[in-house]
Motif scaffolding. Structure first.
Motif, mmCIF file in Angstrom:
data_model
loop_
_atom_site.group_PDB
_atom_site.id
_atom_site.type_symbol
_atom_site.label_atom_id
_atom_site.label_comp_id
_atom_site.label_asym_id
_atom_site.label_seq_id
_atom_site.Cartn_x
_atom_site.Cartn_y
_atom_site.Cartn_z
ATOM 1 N N UNK A 270 0.833 -1.204 0.000
ATOM 2 C CA UNK A 270 0.000 0.000 0.000
ATOM 3 C C UNK A 270 0.871 1.258 0.000
ATOM 4 N N UNK A 271 1.941 1.232 0.796
ATOM 5 C CA UNK A 271 2.851 2.381 0.849
ATOM 6 C C UNK A 271 3.552 2.576 -0.496
ATOM 7 N N UNK A 272 3.942 1.475 -1.135
ATOM 8 C CA UNK A 272 4.594 1.557 -2.444
ATOM 9 C C UNK A 272 3.657 2.179 -3.485
ATOM 10 N N UNK A 273 2.427 1.703 -3.517
ATOM 11 C CA UNK A 273 1.452 2.241 -4.478
ATOM 12 C C UNK A 273 1.187 3.711 -4.196
ATOM 13 N N UNK B 223 -3.833 -18.212 -0.382
ATOM 14 C CA UNK B 223 -2.497 -17.632 -0.413
ATOM 15 C C UNK B 223 -2.240 -16.866 -1.712
ATOM 16 N N UNK B 224 -2.844 -17.311 -2.797
ATOM 17 C CA UNK B 224 -2.641 -16.648 -4.085
ATOM 18 C C UNK B 224 -3.693 -15.575 -4.357
ATOM 19 N N UNK B 225 -4.925 -15.813 -3.944
ATOM 20 C CA UNK B 225 -6.016 -14.891 -4.281
ATOM 21 C C UNK B 225 -5.879 -13.554 -3.574
ATOM 22 N N UNK B 226 -5.497 -13.568 -2.297
ATOM 23 C CA UNK B 226 -5.414 -12.314 -1.540
ATOM 24 C C UNK B 226 -4.361 -11.376 -2.117
ATOM 25 N N UNK B 227 -3.090 -11.816 -2.275
ATOM 26 C CA UNK B 227 -2.122 -10.893 -2.889
ATOM 27 C C UNK B 227 -2.450 -10.555 -4.331
ATOM 28 N N UNK B 228 -3.084 -11.484 -5.076
ATOM 29 C CA UNK B 228 -3.456 -11.189 -6.461
ATOM 30 C C UNK B 228 -4.443 -10.025 -6.517
ATOM 31 N N UNK C 69 -5.442 -4.373 -8.147
ATOM 32 C CA UNK C 69 -5.927 -3.038 -7.811
ATOM 33 C C UNK C 69 -4.793 -2.009 -7.856
ATOM 34 N N UNK C 70 -3.660 -2.347 -7.264
ATOM 35 C CA UNK C 70 -2.551 -1.394 -7.199
ATOM 36 C C UNK C 70 -1.929 -1.107 -8.547
ATOM 37 N N UNK C 71 -1.644 -2.148 -9.312
ATOM 38 C CA UNK C 71 -0.988 -1.937 -10.603
ATOM 39 C C UNK C 71 -1.923 -1.269 -11.604
#
Length: 314
Positions: A27-30, A125-130, A135-137
């Motif tokens: 979040x901070x990076x975005x 494990x994959x769905x949450x970071x995906x 959203x961020x990218x």
């Protein structure tokens, strides 16, 4: 209430709780990258005298001037590089902390014995970071395109000048991090340890993304323009992939470098010159083809991860 009933919210919450530091870092990076892009879109162009568009085939054709020009170019290059590094960073995280560490410590196996199936565990494990990545990218790509439309006369806005610029201006910036996530998952399931998982994920992602960049020019038919001996090399505005000389039969050969020597040209049967590549109009076809390729590889890597997990859980 059964674990199967609580899974839709319970397991994703657990993933977020375990990796809340990584979530806040993302979040901070975005937020930071978005702030830089917003500066480029507004205040960053205030001191620039942008009077025209860049021409890829003409030297010094970009006419941006002003006191903030150097800072603008530096920040723009920095944001492109930050966006292009996301797939590698995500892969290292997935191969090390997200999956590799839990497999190495045995916490994943413990979860599997508590009414959480291995497939559901990996899916969460994959769905949450995906979801976070998409959203961020997407936000960063929209802001980057806003910057490009606000300052079309700046050299760094030419999509074909740098790989990082091309990747930051379209949907490949969304697809490649998902590919990095899937590659990290596969490597983690193979290594089952934190540090080796992170290291090998980095190497694998660099190789795969580099291979995609290498084949990009072949994902869409190129355009060829020709010129005669009097004209010399023809004008080509775009990303050039090759150039050379033409013989009387139309064959393409290496330029003998004797344009002013008629005898040399005659002896080599040189009748003209050519340039081949992708014009600016090929940006979206190339973006869409590369995105499809990245998503296909993501699907294959994800399927491989679930296959390895099933073998591991037996």
């Amino acid at each position: 209430m059964s674990a199967a009933t609580t899974f839709p919210l319970g397991l994703p919450r657990t993933v977020l709780r375990l990796h809340r530091v990584a979530a806040w870092l993302w979040i901070a990076f975005v937020a930071l990258t978005s702030a830089l892009l917003l500066w480029l879109w507004g205040p960053g162009t205030a001191g620039l005298d942008i009077t025209g568009h860049c021409d890829a085939a003409v030297a010094n054709s970009c006419t941006a001037k002003g006191a903030t020009a150097d800072t603008y170019h530096y920040v723009l290059t920095l944001t492109d590089m930050l966006i292009s590094l996301v797939p590698v960073a995500v892969s290292v995280f997935a191969g090390g902390l997200l999956i590799g560490r839990e497999l190495g410590r045995g916490t994943a196996q413990l979860a599997w014995t508590q009414s959480v199936s291995p497939a559901r565990w990996l899916a969460a494990k994959l769905a949450v970071p995906a979801a976070f990545l998409v959203l961020g990218t997407t936000l960063l790509v929209l802001l980057r395109r806003l910057v490009a439309s606000a300052a079309p006369g700046l050299v760094d806005n030419r999509w074909h000048s740098l790989t990082a610029t091309f990747d930051a201006l379209g949907p490949t910036a969304v697809a490649l991090p998902l590919l990095g996530l899937a590659i990290g998952a596969v490597v983690a399931l193979l290594t089952r340890r934190t540090l080796p998982g992170a290291a090998y994920s980095l190497i694998a992602t660099v190789v795969v993304v580099g291979a995609i960049d290498a084949v990009r020019d072949r994902l869409w038919p190129t355009v060829t323009v020709t010129g005669n001996l009097r004209e010399g090399y023809p004008y080509f505005a775009g990303s050039m992939t090759s150039e050379g000389a033409l013989t009387g039969s139309g064959a393409r050969v290496a330029d003998p470098m004797c344009v002013d020597d008629q005898g040399c040209l005659t002896s080599n049967n040189i009748t003209g010159f050519y340039r081949e590549g992708h014009p600016p109009s090929h940006f979206w076809p190339l973006q869409l083809m590369e995105t499809c390729l990245a998503l296909a590889l993501t699907g294959a890597a994800t399927a491989t991860a679930f296959y390895l997990l099933r073998r591991r859980a037996k």
